[in-house]
Write a protein that holds these residues in place. Structure first.
Motif, mmCIF file in Angstrom:
data_model
loop_
_atom_site.group_PDB
_atom_site.id
_atom_site.type_symbol
_atom_site.label_atom_id
_atom_site.label_comp_id
_atom_site.label_asym_id
_atom_site.label_seq_id
_atom_site.Cartn_x
_atom_site.Cartn_y
_atom_site.Cartn_z
ATOM 1 N N HIS A 74 0.837 -1.204 0.000
ATOM 2 C CA HIS A 74 0.000 0.000 0.000
ATOM 3 C C HIS A 74 0.879 1.264 0.000
ATOM 4 O O HIS A 74 2.111 1.169 0.151
ATOM 5 C CB HIS A 74 -0.978 -0.026 1.187
ATOM 6 C CG HIS A 74 -0.329 0.114 2.518
ATOM 7 N ND1 HIS A 74 0.126 1.311 2.999
ATOM 8 C CD2 HIS A 74 -0.045 -0.804 3.480
ATOM 9 C CE1 HIS A 74 0.644 1.141 4.196
ATOM 10 N NE2 HIS A 74 0.566 -0.145 4.502
ATOM 11 N N GLY A 75 0.243 2.399 -0.164
ATOM 12 C CA GLY A 75 1.003 3.636 -0.366
ATOM 13 C C GLY A 75 1.135 4.517 0.856
ATOM 14 O O GLY A 75 1.489 5.693 0.719
ATOM 15 N N TYR A 76 0.810 3.994 2.021
ATOM 16 C CA TYR A 76 0.893 4.826 3.234
ATOM 17 C C TYR A 76 1.891 4.222 4.223
ATOM 18 O O TYR A 76 1.618 4.096 5.410
ATOM 19 C CB TYR A 76 -0.509 4.987 3.854
ATOM 20 C CG TYR A 76 -1.411 5.790 2.947
ATOM 21 C CD1 TYR A 76 -1.462 7.177 3.028
ATOM 22 C CD2 TYR A 76 -2.179 5.166 1.964
ATOM 23 C CE1 TYR A 76 -2.261 7.924 2.166
ATOM 24 C CE2 TYR A 76 -2.977 5.903 1.100
ATOM 25 C CZ TYR A 76 -3.006 7.274 1.213
ATOM 26 O OH TYR A 76 -3.787 8.014 0.358
ATOM 27 N N GLN A 77 3.037 3.833 3.703
ATOM 28 C CA GLN A 77 4.108 3.254 4.521
ATOM 29 C C GLN A 77 4.763 4.353 5.360
ATOM 30 O O GLN A 77 4.746 5.524 4.991
ATOM 31 C CB GLN A 77 5.181 2.638 3.615
ATOM 32 C CG GLN A 77 4.657 1.706 2.542
ATOM 33 C CD GLN A 77 4.198 0.361 3.091
ATOM 34 O OE1 GLN A 77 4.627 -0.037 4.167
ATOM 35 N NE2 GLN A 77 3.338 -0.314 2.360
ATOM 36 N N GLN A 78 5.354 3.928 6.457
ATOM 37 C CA GLN A 78 6.187 4.848 7.245
ATOM 38 C C GLN A 78 7.389 5.251 6.398
ATOM 39 O O GLN A 78 7.924 4.393 5.661
ATOM 40 C CB GLN A 78 6.707 4.146 8.510
ATOM 41 C CG GLN A 78 5.645 3.790 9.526
ATOM 42 C CD GLN A 78 4.913 5.024 10.015
ATOM 43 O OE1 GLN A 78 5.524 6.065 10.266
ATOM 44 N NE2 GLN A 78 3.593 4.930 10.103
ATOM 45 N N PRO A 79 7.825 6.506 6.495
ATOM 46 C CA PRO A 79 8.984 6.919 5.686
ATOM 47 C C PRO A 79 10.176 5.981 5.851
ATOM 48 O O PRO A 79 10.908 5.709 4.900
ATOM 49 C CB PRO A 79 9.298 8.317 6.216
ATOM 50 C CG PRO A 79 8.022 8.802 6.815
ATOM 51 C CD PRO A 79 7.267 7.596 7.291
ATOM 52 N N THR A 80 10.353 5.437 7.054
ATOM 53 C CA THR A 80 11.520 4.566 7.291
ATOM 54 C C THR A 80 11.373 3.202 6.611
ATOM 55 O O THR A 80 12.359 2.463 6.474
ATOM 56 C CB THR A 80 11.709 4.342 8.804
ATOM 57 O OG1 THR A 80 10.431 3.994 9.344
ATOM 58 C CG2 THR A 80 12.247 5.573 9.497
ATOM 59 N N ASP A 81 10.137 2.847 6.218
ATOM 60 C CA ASP A 81 9.929 1.529 5.588
ATOM 61 C C ASP A 81 10.169 1.550 4.079
ATOM 62 O O ASP A 81 10.379 0.500 3.466
ATOM 63 C CB ASP A 81 8.498 1.022 5.851
ATOM 64 C CG ASP A 81 8.305 0.676 7.313
ATOM 65 O OD1 ASP A 81 9.325 0.450 8.003
ATOM 66 O OD2 ASP A 81 7.157 0.667 7.778
ATOM 67 N N TRP A 82 10.106 2.742 3.473
ATOM 68 C CA TRP A 82 10.219 2.810 2.014
ATOM 69 C C TRP A 82 11.539 2.251 1.468
ATOM 70 O O TRP A 82 11.524 1.466 0.510
ATOM 71 C CB TRP A 82 10.002 4.238 1.502
ATOM 72 C CG TRP A 82 8.538 4.591 1.388
ATOM 73 C CD1 TRP A 82 7.837 5.413 2.223
ATOM 74 C CD2 TRP A 82 7.597 4.125 0.408
ATOM 75 N NE1 TRP A 82 6.514 5.488 1.821
ATOM 76 C CE2 TRP A 82 6.337 4.711 0.704
ATOM 77 C CE3 TRP A 82 7.675 3.270 -0.682
ATOM 78 C CZ2 TRP A 82 5.198 4.467 -0.053
ATOM 79 C CZ3 TRP A 82 6.528 3.028 -1.442
ATOM 80 C CH2 TRP A 82 5.312 3.619 -1.127
ATOM 81 N N PRO A 83 12.696 2.606 2.052
ATOM 82 C CA PRO A 83 13.945 2.111 1.454
ATOM 83 C C PRO A 83 13.998 0.585 1.341
ATOM 84 O O PRO A 83 14.446 0.043 0.320
ATOM 85 C CB PRO A 83 15.031 2.640 2.406
ATOM 86 C CG PRO A 83 14.414 3.848 3.026
ATOM 87 C CD PRO A 83 12.951 3.540 3.153
ATOM 88 N N THR A 84 13.502 -0.130 2.359
ATOM 89 C CA THR A 84 13.520 -1.598 2.312
ATOM 90 C C THR A 84 12.620 -2.104 1.191
ATOM 91 O O THR A 84 12.977 -3.014 0.431
ATOM 92 C CB THR A 84 13.021 -2.168 3.669
ATOM 93 O OG1 THR A 84 13.658 -1.436 4.701
ATOM 94 C CG2 THR A 84 13.293 -3.644 3.793
ATOM 95 N N LEU A 85 11.425 -1.487 1.084
ATOM 96 C CA LEU A 85 10.491 -1.900 0.026
ATOM 97 C C LEU A 85 11.093 -1.645 -1.349
ATOM 98 O O LEU A 85 10.964 -2.463 -2.268
ATOM 99 C CB LEU A 85 9.183 -1.101 0.141
ATOM 100 C CG LEU A 85 8.316 -1.361 1.368
ATOM 101 C CD1 LEU A 85 7.075 -0.491 1.340
ATOM 102 C CD2 LEU A 85 7.910 -2.826 1.392
ATOM 103 N N GLU A 86 11.739 -0.495 -1.465
ATOM 104 C CA GLU A 86 12.312 -0.123 -2.761
ATOM 105 C C GLU A 86 13.421 -1.093 -3.175
ATOM 106 O O GLU A 86 13.507 -1.509 -4.326
ATOM 107 C CB GLU A 86 12.829 1.318 -2.696
ATOM 108 C CG GLU A 86 11.677 2.311 -2.618
ATOM 109 C CD GLU A 86 12.081 3.727 -2.214
ATOM 110 O OE1 GLU A 86 11.185 4.572 -2.104
ATOM 111 O OE2 GLU A 86 13.281 3.983 -2.005
#
Ligand code: UDP
Length: 248
Positions: A141-153
């Motif tokens: 989903h598109g409402y991840q915590q800012p700190t979670d984005w790098p891992t997802l990316e």
């Protein structure tokens, strides 16, 4: 009016108020052809986005660099018509669905990014019911915590999907797709509110509103908070009319 007759890979890059837009006979074929050409970014352009790109140079640069810019809105189709370029509107939601259908039929690995957690959950249920063969390798989903984005990316980049549909709204989805797809194959496309509609949580505007060029009004009734975004539409019309006057 000038008719466009092209093969799947041929396209003519036109401009509306300086923003590029591609005219091709069969948009879905042109989009699919990007995959075998090593991937690319698809942008779906409407009047609101055109005006935004004129004042937001980051968005303007991403559209300029995009591999396929599709006429998503009635406003840009009208503006092209004033230049003598005859083109049919290609709603992004329909193009994205065609790509998803093609992906399921051809074993493409698909990633979905964006929308609310609830929408994503319902969407996955619906897609699994509809396409038993769809290879969904990534869905967040598109409402991840800012700190979670790098891992997802990092995970997404490692997966190297064939098709990435991104529903984060304009301009976030275009900027994010551009930054993530560097050096990767696959088709990346911003799809706005498509996941909301496909999940069944929102209704797409009926066909008659689109025929009367009133789709924006239907969306406004569904989401009154959008009113501010639509203030730009008369400014778009005025700018296109003035642009024609200056050319005469
Ligand atoms: N969205 C998101 N994360 C955000 C902002 C928006 O996932 O930080 C989603 C939102 O839930 C919706 C989509 O992005 O599903 C944007 O839809 P909208 O109809 O606003 O798209 P646009 O009109 O910008 O194309």
């Amino acid at each position: 009016m000038e008719a466009i007759t092209t093969g799947p890979r041929d396209r003519r890059r036109c401009r509306v108020l300086g923003i590029p837009i591609d005219v091709c006979r069969d948009v879905a074929s042109a989009a699919i052809a990007l995959h075998s050409d090593g991937g690319g970014q698809i942008v779906t352009l409407n009047a609101e986005m055109t005006m935004r790109a004129r004042r937001d140079s980051d968005l303007g640069s991403v559209i300029e660099a995009a591999d396929l810019v599709v006429p998503d809105g009635a406003g840009v189709v009208w503006a092209l018509g004033r230049q003598g370029v005859k083109v049919r509107r290609s709603p992004g939601i329909e193009l994205a669905w065609s790509l998803l259908t093609f992906a399921a039929a051809h074993g493409w690995r698909v990633a979905l990014v964006g929308a609310s957690p609830d929408v994503m959950e319902r969407l996955l249920d619906r897609l699994r019911a509809q396409f038993s063969d769809l290879q969904l390798v990534f869905a967040e989903h598109g409402y991840q915590q800012p700190t979670d984005w790098p891992t997802l990316e990092t995970r997404l980049q490692t997966l190297r999907p064939d098709l990435v549909l991104v529903a984060l709204g304009v301009p976030k989805q275009e900027l994010w797709s551009c930054s993530q797809r560097q050096g990767l194959p696959g088709i990346w496309m911003g799809v706005g509110g498509s996941f909301d509609v496909w999940s069944g949580l929102k209704q797409r505007a009926p066909e008659w509103t689109s025929q009367l060029q009133l789709e924006w009004f239907y969306r406004l009734l569904q989401e009154p908070s959008r009113w501010r975004r639509y203030l730009v539409l008369p400014r778009f019309v005025w700018a296109v009319l003035r642009c024609g006057e200056q050319r005469r």
